[in-house]
Design an enzyme around this catalytic site. Sequence first.
Site, short mmCIF file in Angstrom:
data_model
loop_
_atom_site.label_atom_id
_atom_site.label_comp_id
_atom_site.label_asym_id
_atom_site.label_seq_id
_atom_site.Cartn_x
_atom_site.Cartn_y
_atom_site.Cartn_z
N ALA A 172 0.81 -1.12 -0.12
CA ALA A 172 0.16 0.08 0.02
C ALA A 172 1.05 1.32 -0.03
CB ALA A 172 -0.73 0.01 1.20
N GLU A 191 4.23 -4.90 7.42
CA GLU A 191 3.26 -3.97 8.11
C GLU A 191 3.76 -3.65 9.61
OE1 GLU A 191 2.23 -6.31 6.00
OE2 GLU A 191 0.61 -5.19 4.78
N GLY A 219 0.42 -4.84 1.03
CA GLY A 219 -0.77 -4.83 0.00
C GLY A 219 -0.46 -5.41 -1.34
N1 DAK Z 1 4.62 3.07 -0.85
C1 DAK Z 1 5.20 4.38 -1.30
N2 DAK Z 1 6.28 4.32 -2.23
C2 DAK Z 1 6.99 3.25 -2.17
C3 DAK Z 1 6.68 1.99 -1.65
C4 DAK Z 1 5.54 1.85 -1.04
N3 DAK Z 1 5.03 0.77 -0.32
N4 DAK Z 1 7.90 1.14 -1.95
C5 DAK Z 1 8.55 1.69 -2.32
N5 DAK Z 1 8.21 3.10 -2.60
C6 DAK Z 1 8.91 4.20 -3.43
C7 DAK Z 1 10.17 4.61 -2.56
O1 DAK Z 1 9.85 5.65 -1.62
C8 DAK Z 1 10.90 5.15 -3.74
O2 DAK Z 1 10.67 6.43 -4.02
P1 DAK Z 1 11.65 7.52 -4.26
O3 DAK Z 1 12.45 7.67 -2.97
O4 DAK Z 1 12.31 7.03 -5.36
O5 DAK Z 1 10.69 8.71 -4.58
C9 DAK Z 1 10.81 4.21 -4.80
O6 DAK Z 1 9.37 3.50 -4.75
C10 DAK Z 1 11.84 3.07 -5.04
O7 DAK Z 1 11.80 2.46 -4.00
P2 DAK Z 1 13.52 2.27 -3.15
O8 DAK Z 1 14.30 3.33 -3.74
O9 DAK Z 1 13.07 1.90 -1.60
O10 DAK Z 1 13.83 0.72 -3.79
P3 DAK Z 1 14.82 -0.10 -3.12
O11 DAK Z 1 15.15 -1.32 -4.48
O12 DAK Z 1 16.01 0.47 -2.32
O13 DAK Z 1 14.09 -1.15 -2.17
C11 DAK Z 1 11.97 -2.03 -1.51
C12 DAK Z 1 12.94 -1.55 -2.36
C13 DAK Z 1 10.76 -2.70 -1.83
C14 DAK Z 1 12.72 -2.79 -0.14
C15 DAK Z 1 11.83 -0.69 -0.60
O14 DAK Z 1 11.27 0.50 -1.51
C16 DAK Z 1 10.61 -0.93 0.67
O15 DAK Z 1 10.84 -1.28 1.51
N6 DAK Z 1 9.53 -0.61 0.25
C17 DAK Z 1 8.41 -0.61 1.18
C18 DAK Z 1 7.74 -1.98 1.28
C19 DAK Z 1 6.63 -1.95 2.33
O16 DAK Z 1 7.03 -1.78 3.61
N7 DAK Z 1 5.67 -2.46 2.11
C20 DAK Z 1 4.36 -2.74 2.87
C21 DAK Z 1 3.66 -1.51 2.64
S1 DAK Z 1 2.64 -1.43 4.26
C22 DAK Z 1 -4.37 -0.93 6.27
C23 DAK Z 1 -4.53 -0.83 4.87
C24 DAK Z 1 -3.37 -1.63 4.04
C25 DAK Z 1 -2.28 -1.89 4.81
C26 DAK Z 1 -2.07 -1.96 6.05
C27 DAK Z 1 -3.18 -1.13 6.61
N8 DAK Z 1 -5.25 -0.23 6.79
C28 DAK Z 1 -5.93 1.04 6.26
C29 DAK Z 1 -5.53 -0.69 8.11
C30 DAK Z 1 -1.21 -2.36 4.12
C31 DAK Z 1 0.11 -2.16 4.27
C32 DAK Z 1 1.27 -2.03 3.53
O17 DAK Z 1 1.26 -2.66 2.33
#
Ligand code: DAK
Length: 254
Positions: A63, A131, A108
């Site tokens: 997400a 998360e 997500g």
């Molecule tokens: N959201 C927004 N931007 C993201 C992103 C994300 N999930 N993942 C990556 N990006 C963006 C980065 O910020 C970066 O943007 P710039 O800095 O270039 O502007 C760009 O994508 C490239 O990412 P990286 O530079 O970080 O790329 P790397 O290859 O170094 O790293 C990575 C890749 C996937 C390991 C890293 O980007 C990362 O850790 N991303 C976050 C992954 C993550 O934590 N995903 C889970 C998100 S939480 C709910 C509803 C839904 C949910 C929960 C609750 N309720 C409403 C209760 C769901 C939650 C989630 O999904």
Amino acid sequence: MKYIKQELTEGILTITIQRPEALNALSAEVLRELEEVLDSLSKSSEHKVVLITGDGKAFVAGADIASMSTYNEKAALEFSQLGHRVFEKLENADYISIALVNGFSLGGGLELALACDIRYASTKAKLGLPEVSLGLIPGFGGTQRLARLIGVGAASEWVYSGEMFTAEQAKSFGVVNQVYEPEDLLKEGLRLAASINSRGRLALMTAKKTIRSGLNHTLSEGLRLEEQKFSSLFGKDESKEGMGAFLEKRKPQF
Ligand code: DAK
């Protein structure tokens, strides 16, 4: 559409989430576009099988954290409800969905793949539910669908550790069905899709509904449901053609 590309290859539809600058992260806008596509697919009933993948190095990295960081509880609830609505439409759709997990499938993004019927992954994919590392829990069905898919113990490891797993590890847990080299992923997805596409639509949809509804029943109730669904197919054109073709030693025409 800004974030969703639709492409036909040999009659098979591929839906690609296309927001590579944010690793295809699911903002409300992306989810609404996806919902629009799913709604139009269910209206047309044109496809028996659909592939879903991501553009670039991610399937979907989760997400959209940037948007979520601004949410209060009410906005978070609305966002979670939007995701649930879209993913339930996918899960209950009148076609078989195959996630082609080409890269990062996190939060997500994994939850999107879990709402599909089948998951194929590239050796480059990394999957997980990170998360808890953000002070959150999965909000698009991860706590529920993963536990149903791989069991409570294994899902607990994924949810509580927040770790990323390789595609091979994910396969050993039963999260993905098969793992392929990146250059073979689409080809293998299309091969599976073509195989499904050659089967009867009514049989496919009846099987899907029986598997899915069975999960919400006891075994004994599920077996009674199967009796009903199985017998409902007799006398239908499709089963007449399928069994007739077998007896006539020819390929069925569905
Ligand atoms: N959201 C927004 N931007 C993201 C992103 C994300 N999930 N993942 C990556 N990006 C963006 C980065 O910020 C970066 O943007 P710039 O800095 O270039 O502007 C760009 O994508 C490239 O990412 P990286 O530079 O970080 O790329 P790397 O290859 O170094 O790293 C990575 C890749 C996937 C390991 C890293 O980007 C990362 O850790 N991303 C976050 C992954 C993550 O934590 N995903 C889970 C998100 S939480 C709910 C509803 C839904 C949910 C929960 C609750 N309720 C409403 C209760 C769901 C939650 C989630 O999904």
